[in-house]
Design an enzyme around this catalytic site. Sequence first.
Site, PDB file in Angstrom:
ATOM      1  N   PRO A  10       0.790  -1.231   0.000  1.00 16.96           N
ATOM      2  CA  PRO A  10       0.000   0.000   0.000  1.00 16.96           C
ATOM      3  C   PRO A  10       0.824   1.284   0.000  1.00 16.96           C
ATOM      4  CG  PRO A  10      -0.131  -1.138   2.115  1.00 16.96           C
ATOM      5  CD  PRO A  10       0.513  -2.084   1.153  1.00 16.96           C
ATOM      6  N   ASN A  11       0.332   2.243  -0.763  1.00 16.93           N
ATOM      7  CA  ASN A  11       0.887   3.609  -0.866  1.00 16.93           C
ATOM      8  C   ASN A  11       2.168   3.706  -1.681  1.00 16.93           C
ATOM      9  OD1 ASN A  11      -1.184   4.853   0.795  1.00 16.93           O
ATOM     10  ND2 ASN A  11      -0.263   3.718   2.474  1.00 16.93           N
ATOM     11  N   ARG A  18       5.313  10.989  -2.464  1.00 19.25           N
ATOM     12  CA  ARG A  18       4.963  10.668  -1.083  1.00 19.25           C
ATOM     13  C   ARG A  18       6.188  10.850  -0.172  1.00 19.25           C
ATOM     14  NH1 ARG A  18       4.824   4.528   1.270  1.00 19.25           N
ATOM     15  NH2 ARG A  18       4.001   5.043   3.317  1.00 19.25           N
ATOM     16  N   TYR A  23      11.257   8.689   1.413  1.00 20.86           N
ATOM     17  CA  TYR A  23      11.219   7.639   0.396  1.00 20.86           C
ATOM     18  C   TYR A  23      11.900   8.003  -0.924  1.00 20.86           C
ATOM     19  CZ  TYR A  23       7.903   5.601   3.664  1.00 20.86           C
ATOM     20  OH  TYR A  23       7.337   5.076   4.801  1.00 20.86           O
ATOM     21  N   ASN A  74       7.981  -5.618  -0.977  1.00 24.49           N
ATOM     22  CA  ASN A  74       7.885  -4.492  -0.036  1.00 24.49           C
ATOM     23  C   ASN A  74       6.434  -4.463   0.426  1.00 24.49           C
ATOM     24  OD1 ASN A  74       7.811  -2.168   1.446  1.00 24.49           O
ATOM     25  ND2 ASN A  74       8.898  -0.907  -0.053  1.00 24.49           N
ATOM     26  N   ALA A  77       3.200  -0.843   4.921  1.00 24.29           N
ATOM     27  CA  ALA A  77       2.670  -0.855   6.298  1.00 24.29           C
ATOM     28  C   ALA A  77       2.240  -2.256   6.743  1.00 24.29           C
ATOM     29  CB  ALA A  77       1.498   0.119   6.405  1.00 24.29           C
ATOM     30  N   HIS A  80       4.181  -4.585   9.245  1.00 26.75           N
ATOM     31  CA  HIS A  80       4.198  -4.463  10.697  1.00 26.75           C
ATOM     32  C   HIS A  80       3.038  -5.159  11.404  1.00 26.75           C
ATOM     33  CE1 HIS A  80       7.317  -1.707   9.567  1.00 26.75           C
ATOM     34  NE2 HIS A  80       6.463  -0.916   8.932  1.00 26.75           N
ATOM     35  N   ASP A  87       1.293 -15.536   6.818  1.00 29.84           N
ATOM     36  CA  ASP A  87       0.835 -16.914   6.604  1.00 29.84           C
ATOM     37  C   ASP A  87       0.895 -17.301   5.127  1.00 29.84           C
ATOM     38  OD1 ASP A  87       0.427 -17.188   9.289  1.00 29.84           O
ATOM     39  OD2 ASP A  87      -1.763 -17.049   9.216  1.00 29.84           O
ATOM     40  N   GLU A  98      12.493  -9.594   1.686  1.00 29.40           N
ATOM     41  CA  GLU A  98      11.749  -8.424   2.189  1.00 29.40           C
ATOM     42  C   GLU A  98      12.565  -7.161   1.919  1.00 29.40           C
ATOM     43  OE1 GLU A  98      11.054  -8.798   6.398  1.00 29.40           O
ATOM     44  OE2 GLU A  98      10.413  -6.709   6.606  1.00 29.40           O
ATOM     45  N   HIS A 100      12.678  -2.740   2.091  1.00 27.06           N
ATOM     46  CA  HIS A 100      12.155  -1.435   2.514  1.00 27.06           C
ATOM     47  C   HIS A 100      13.080  -0.353   1.996  1.00 27.06           C
ATOM     48  CE1 HIS A 100       9.339  -3.466   5.096  1.00 27.06           C
ATOM     49  NE2 HIS A 100      10.343  -4.222   5.511  1.00 27.06           N
ATOM     50  N   LEU A 101      12.500   0.702   1.472  1.00 30.21           N
ATOM     51  CA  LEU A 101      13.293   1.842   1.029  1.00 30.21           C
ATOM     52  C   LEU A 101      13.973   2.509   2.221  1.00 30.21           C
ATOM     53  CD1 LEU A 101      10.425   3.022  -1.220  1.00 30.21           C
ATOM     54  CD2 LEU A 101      12.706   2.693  -2.149  1.00 30.21           C
ATOM     55  N   SER A 102      13.200   2.731   3.273  1.00 33.24           N
ATOM     56  CA  SER A 102      13.723   3.405   4.464  1.00 33.24           C
ATOM     57  C   SER A 102      14.278   2.370   5.440  1.00 33.24           C
ATOM     58  CB  SER A 102      12.602   4.211   5.131  1.00 33.24           C
ATOM     59  OG  SER A 102      11.584   3.342   5.597  1.00 33.24           O
ATOM     60  N   ARG A 107      13.376   4.250  12.579  1.00 34.06           N
ATOM     61  CA  ARG A 107      12.198   5.120  12.503  1.00 34.06           C
ATOM     62  C   ARG A 107      11.320   4.905  13.749  1.00 34.06           C
ATOM     63  NH1 ARG A 107       9.436   4.792   6.828  1.00 34.06           N
ATOM     64  NH2 ARG A 107       8.350   6.585   7.753  1.00 34.06           N
ATOM     65  N   ARG A 111       7.498   0.690  13.580  1.00 34.63           N
ATOM     66  CA  ARG A 111       8.064   0.162  12.321  1.00 34.63           C
ATOM     67  C   ARG A 111       9.228  -0.794  12.559  1.00 34.63           C
ATOM     68  NH1 ARG A 111       5.612   3.491   8.364  1.00 34.63           N
ATOM     69  NH2 ARG A 111       5.252   5.577   9.163  1.00 34.63           N
TER      70      ARG A 111
HETATM   71  C1  DQA Z   1       8.300   0.948   3.860  1.00 40.80           C
HETATM   72  C2  DQA Z   1       8.384   1.179   5.379  1.00 40.80           C
HETATM   73  C3  DQA Z   1       7.022   0.986   6.029  1.00 40.80           C
HETATM   74  O1  DQA Z   1       7.114   1.200   7.434  1.00 40.80           O
HETATM   75  C4  DQA Z   1       6.014   1.955   5.460  1.00 40.80           C
HETATM   76  O2  DQA Z   1       4.733   1.709   6.008  1.00 40.80           O
HETATM   77  C5  DQA Z   1       5.977   1.956   3.972  1.00 40.80           C
HETATM   78  C6  DQA Z   1       7.213   1.807   3.219  1.00 40.80           C
HETATM   79  C7  DQA Z   1       9.625   1.291   3.136  1.00 40.80           C
HETATM   80  O3  DQA Z   1       9.779   0.909   1.990  1.00 40.80           O
HETATM   81  O4  DQA Z   1      10.497   1.960   3.720  1.00 40.80           O
HETATM   82  O5  DQA Z   1       4.928   2.185   3.373  1.00 40.80           O
HETATM   83  O6  DQA Z   1       8.027  -0.429   3.621  1.00 40.80           O
END
Ligand code: DQA
Length: 147
Positions: A10-11, A18, A23, A74, A77, A80, A87, A98, A100-102, A107, A111
């Site tokens: 998501p997002n 964003r 990011y 990725n 959210a 978490h 599952d 897995e 994550h950009l950040s 953080r 997270r």
């Molecule tokens: C994220 C980190 C997550 O905590 C956050 O909710 C995201 C992006 C990242 O790529 O850093 O939407 O997965």
Amino acid sequence: MKNILVLHGPNLNLLGTREPEIYGRTALADINGRMEARAKRAGVGIDFFQSNHEGALVDAIQEAQGKYDFIILNAAAYTHYSIALRDAIGGIDVPVIEVHLSNIHKREEFRHHSVIAPVVMGQVAGLGVESYLAALEAALLKMGVAE
Ligand code: DQA
């Protein structure tokens, strides 16, 4: 031919605009384009899917079984708190990396914990776009197709 599935949660469709201070300014299409170019050079097939919906991501993970050799995920959210995604990953034999950009570990407290971490092969976080590229490189090396 080996095949990789890249899943964005998501997002992540909003990347580029964003919270760019967290990011970066690279759009999702550009990230996908860079991964596609790398996979092509390695002779590997690569597909991309983004969804803001947990069930759609669960479906994509389930359907990857028998079709893909690696998943780069990725979960955004959902990382978490989605036991459903955890599952789904645990229910297939396809290895998952897995991403994550950040750097989620430096953080907000909420997270720091990834509910999917115990069922993935490994995690790359904090490198921006290069998190995805590093995960792809690792997948290519694991599959024995990187030069
Ligand atoms: C994220 C980190 C997550 O905590 C956050 O909710 C995201 C992006 C990242 O790529 O850093 O939407 O997965």
